[in-house]
Design a protein around this motif. Structure first.
Motif, PDB file in Angstrom:
ATOM      1  N   GLY A   2     -24.873 -30.534 -45.387  1.00  0.00           N
ATOM      2  CA  GLY A   2     -23.896 -30.367 -44.432  1.00  0.00           C
ATOM      3  C   GLY A   2     -22.462 -30.189 -45.288  1.00  0.00           C
ATOM      4  O   GLY A   2     -22.588 -29.702 -46.428  1.00  0.00           O
ATOM      5  N   ASN A   3     -21.409 -30.468 -44.662  1.00  0.00           N
ATOM      6  CA  ASN A   3     -20.073 -30.280 -45.067  1.00  0.00           C
ATOM      7  C   ASN A   3     -19.719 -31.379 -46.002  1.00  0.00           C
ATOM      8  O   ASN A   3     -18.514 -31.555 -46.110  1.00  0.00           O
ATOM      9  CB  ASN A   3     -19.155 -29.992 -44.006  1.00  0.00           C
ATOM     10  N   GLY A   4     -20.611 -32.449 -46.426  1.00  0.00           N
ATOM     11  CA  GLY A   4     -20.076 -33.673 -47.158  1.00  0.00           C
ATOM     12  C   GLY A   4     -19.915 -33.247 -48.368  1.00  0.00           C
ATOM     13  O   GLY A   4     -20.014 -31.953 -49.045  1.00  0.00           O
ATOM     14  N   PRO A   5     -19.838 -33.995 -49.483  1.00  0.00           N
ATOM     15  CA  PRO A   5     -19.525 -33.866 -50.858  1.00  0.00           C
ATOM     16  C   PRO A   5     -20.715 -33.315 -51.616  1.00  0.00           C
ATOM     17  O   PRO A   5     -20.793 -33.032 -52.546  1.00  0.00           O
ATOM     18  CB  PRO A   5     -19.154 -35.482 -51.447  1.00  0.00           C
ATOM     19  N   THR A   6     -22.175 -33.650 -50.982  1.00  0.00           N
ATOM     20  CA  THR A   6     -23.305 -33.053 -51.738  1.00  0.00           C
ATOM     21  C   THR A   6     -23.213 -31.567 -51.309  1.00  0.00           C
ATOM     22  O   THR A   6     -23.240 -31.117 -50.374  1.00  0.00           O
ATOM     23  CB  THR A   6     -24.500 -33.890 -51.145  1.00  0.00           C
ATOM     24  N   PRO A   7     -23.415 -30.756 -52.424  1.00  0.00           N
ATOM     25  CA  PRO A   7     -23.191 -29.452 -52.207  1.00  0.00           C
ATOM     26  C   PRO A   7     -24.748 -28.717 -51.389  1.00  0.00           C
ATOM     27  O   PRO A   7     -25.752 -29.769 -51.544  1.00  0.00           O
ATOM     28  CB  PRO A   7     -23.471 -28.733 -53.757  1.00  0.00           C
ATOM     29  N   GLY A   8     -24.686 -27.695 -50.870  1.00  0.00           N
ATOM     30  CA  GLY A   8     -25.987 -27.288 -50.037  1.00  0.00           C
ATOM     31  C   GLY A   8     -26.881 -26.488 -51.189  1.00  0.00           C
ATOM     32  O   GLY A   8     -26.544 -26.469 -52.168  1.00  0.00           O
ATOM     33  N   VAL A   9     -27.867 -26.079 -50.533  1.00  0.00           N
ATOM     34  CA  VAL A   9     -28.965 -25.316 -51.492  1.00  0.00           C
ATOM     35  C   VAL A   9     -29.402 -24.077 -50.790  1.00  0.00           C
ATOM     36  O   VAL A   9     -29.508 -24.137 -49.573  1.00  0.00           O
ATOM     37  CB  VAL A   9     -30.011 -26.233 -51.930  1.00  0.00           C
ATOM     38  N   LEU A  10     -29.707 -23.119 -51.703  1.00  0.00           N
ATOM     39  CA  LEU A  10     -30.205 -21.835 -51.109  1.00  0.00           C
ATOM     40  C   LEU A  10     -31.683 -22.015 -51.872  1.00  0.00           C
ATOM     41  O   LEU A  10     -31.875 -21.823 -52.907  1.00  0.00           O
ATOM     42  CB  LEU A  10     -29.516 -20.608 -51.694  1.00  0.00           C
ATOM     43  N   ARG A  11     -32.705 -22.083 -50.698  1.00  0.00           N
ATOM     44  CA  ARG A  11     -34.061 -22.380 -51.066  1.00  0.00           C
ATOM     45  C   ARG A  11     -34.806 -21.220 -50.594  1.00  0.00           C
ATOM     46  O   ARG A  11     -34.792 -20.871 -49.360  1.00  0.00           O
ATOM     47  CB  ARG A  11     -34.631 -23.438 -50.643  1.00  0.00           C
ATOM     48  N   PHE A  12     -35.504 -20.394 -51.462  1.00  0.00           N
ATOM     49  CA  PHE A  12     -36.415 -19.371 -51.066  1.00  0.00           C
ATOM     50  C   PHE A  12     -37.940 -19.586 -51.086  1.00  0.00           C
ATOM     51  O   PHE A  12     -38.285 -19.911 -52.140  1.00  0.00           O
ATOM     52  CB  PHE A  12     -36.209 -18.050 -51.909  1.00  0.00           C
ATOM     53  N   SER A  13     -38.352 -19.825 -50.131  1.00  0.00           N
ATOM     54  CA  SER A  13     -39.688 -19.920 -49.803  1.00  0.00           C
ATOM     55  C   SER A  13     -40.495 -18.541 -49.509  1.00  0.00           C
ATOM     56  O   SER A  13     -39.969 -17.734 -48.646  1.00  0.00           O
ATOM     57  CB  SER A  13     -40.045 -20.750 -48.556  1.00  0.00           C
ATOM     58  N   ALA A 106     -22.958 -17.376 -50.235  1.00  0.00           N
ATOM     59  CA  ALA A 106     -21.382 -17.985 -50.061  1.00  0.00           C
ATOM     60  C   ALA A 106     -21.639 -18.965 -48.989  1.00  0.00           C
ATOM     61  O   ALA A 106     -20.585 -19.824 -48.834  1.00  0.00           O
ATOM     62  CB  ALA A 106     -20.743 -16.565 -49.520  1.00  0.00           C
ATOM     63  N   VAL A 107     -22.428 -18.969 -48.004  1.00  0.00           N
ATOM     64  CA  VAL A 107     -22.413 -19.714 -47.037  1.00  0.00           C
ATOM     65  C   VAL A 107     -22.613 -21.138 -47.699  1.00  0.00           C
ATOM     66  O   VAL A 107     -22.097 -22.339 -47.261  1.00  0.00           O
ATOM     67  CB  VAL A 107     -23.762 -19.551 -45.930  1.00  0.00           C
ATOM     68  N   VAL A 108     -23.539 -21.094 -48.717  1.00  0.00           N
ATOM     69  CA  VAL A 108     -24.056 -22.767 -49.246  1.00  0.00           C
ATOM     70  C   VAL A 108     -22.753 -22.979 -50.082  1.00  0.00           C
ATOM     71  O   VAL A 108     -22.337 -23.981 -50.203  1.00  0.00           O
ATOM     72  CB  VAL A 108     -25.131 -22.301 -50.371  1.00  0.00           C
ATOM     73  N   ASP A 109     -22.061 -21.921 -50.923  1.00  0.00           N
ATOM     74  CA  ASP A 109     -21.144 -22.462 -52.039  1.00  0.00           C
ATOM     75  C   ASP A 109     -19.767 -22.663 -50.914  1.00  0.00           C
ATOM     76  O   ASP A 109     -19.139 -23.793 -51.679  1.00  0.00           O
ATOM     77  CB  ASP A 109     -21.073 -21.323 -52.863  1.00  0.00           C
ATOM     78  N   LEU A 111     -19.278 -23.354 -47.609  1.00  0.00           N
ATOM     79  CA  LEU A 111     -19.534 -24.140 -46.610  1.00  0.00           C
ATOM     80  C   LEU A 111     -20.207 -25.746 -46.810  1.00  0.00           C
ATOM     81  O   LEU A 111     -20.253 -26.261 -45.953  1.00  0.00           O
ATOM     82  CB  LEU A 111     -19.990 -23.541 -45.231  1.00  0.00           C
ATOM     83  N   GLY A 112     -21.178 -25.379 -47.827  1.00  0.00           N
ATOM     84  CA  GLY A 112     -21.988 -26.666 -48.026  1.00  0.00           C
ATOM     85  C   GLY A 112     -23.001 -26.840 -47.100  1.00  0.00           C
ATOM     86  O   GLY A 112     -23.602 -28.008 -47.171  1.00  0.00           O
ATOM     87  N   ALA A 113     -23.231 -25.830 -46.644  1.00  0.00           N
ATOM     88  CA  ALA A 113     -24.515 -25.971 -45.516  1.00  0.00           C
ATOM     89  C   ALA A 113     -25.783 -25.639 -46.497  1.00  0.00           C
ATOM     90  O   ALA A 113     -25.691 -24.924 -47.660  1.00  0.00           O
ATOM     91  CB  ALA A 113     -24.368 -24.782 -44.507  1.00  0.00           C
ATOM     92  N   ASP A 114     -26.949 -26.046 -45.953  1.00  0.00           N
ATOM     93  CA  ASP A 114     -28.281 -25.523 -46.638  1.00  0.00           C
ATOM     94  C   ASP A 114     -28.841 -24.260 -46.092  1.00  0.00           C
ATOM     95  O   ASP A 114     -28.573 -24.077 -44.986  1.00  0.00           O
ATOM     96  CB  ASP A 114     -29.401 -26.876 -46.362  1.00  0.00           C
ATOM     97  N   VAL A 115     -29.221 -23.626 -46.822  1.00  0.00           N
ATOM     98  CA  VAL A 115     -30.136 -22.224 -46.349  1.00  0.00           C
ATOM     99  C   VAL A 115     -31.497 -22.309 -46.742  1.00  0.00           C
ATOM    100  O   VAL A 115     -31.627 -22.491 -48.000  1.00  0.00           O
ATOM    101  CB  VAL A 115     -29.163 -20.834 -46.799  1.00  0.00           C
TER     102      VAL A 115
END
Length: 208
Positions: A2-13, A106-109, A111-115
């Motif tokens: 989410g939008n907290g201090p922990t950055p999001g991740v872009l994971r491709f399965s 860019a959504v990850v970087d 907004l901090g969201a996970d994709v």
């Protein structure tokens, strides 16, 4: 997350047809939503249209990522309307434009969201999809789906062979919607299906 201090991740399965990618995508969306997290389910060219659908019979409405959709703009709008964005679950990303894959990054970087992205590696010719190639280049994590599809000979299936009226073809448009089973009553024209084959029988064009 989410939008907290922990950055999001872009994971491709990734996997081939029949490897359960849409089922996993639906499960991830279900689990995160049940936890009260805010997210969006996306797809393109699903067999059920504007939905993510599993061959197990489960389906859920989804945003259709047509060529005019800017995923970063969509994500920003969701933040403004809903007060935040924790995740995106994106199925069929092999069909996304390369620019849209960059937008997911860019959504990850920004907004901090996970994709959580799901897709096929190669097309019916055995070549990487453009969206897949870009996803492999920019994703933080690459995860091979653990459900193994099998060729008719029993070996691990590695290729999605396209059949037109029951015969293997290696020519035609990259995007032709079909499934691994033929419709009971074809409406008109050619019947397009896909057969899961190992490397050996894909190269030979041999069907079980």
């Amino acid at each position: 997350m989410g939008n907290g201090p922990t950055p999001g991740v872009l994971r491709f399965s990734y996997g081939i047809m029949g490897s359960g990618k849409s089922t996993v995508a639906l499960q991830v969306h279900h689990n995160l939503t049940r936890r009260g997290l805010k997210g969006v389910l996306c797809t393109l060219f699903d067999r059920d249209g504007t939905a993510v659908s599993s061959r197990l019979g489960v389906s859920r409405p989804a945003v259709e990522v047509t060529g005019d959709v800017d995923l970063l703009v969509m994500a920003r709008a969701h933040v403004a309307a809903e007060g935040g964005l924790d995740f995106l679950v994106c199925d069929e990303v092999q069909f996304y434009a390369e620019a849209q894959i960059d937008q997911l990054g860019a959504v990850v970087d920004e907004l901090g969201a996970d994709v959580f992205a799901f897709g096929l590696l190669t097309d019916f010719r055995g070549l990487l999809f453009d969206g897949t190639r870009r996803m492999l280049e920019v994703a933080d994590e690459h995860v091979a789906l653990s459900v193994e599809a099998r060729c008719w000979c029993g070996r691990r299936a590695t290729h999605n062979a396209r059949l037109v009226n029951g015969a293997v073809t290696r020519e035609g448009a990259t995007v032709v919607i079909g499934d691994t089973e033929a419709p009971e009553t074809p409406l008109f024209g050619d019947v397009v299906t896909y057969e899961l084959l190992c490397r050996r029988h894909y190269g030979a064009g041999e069907l079980g």
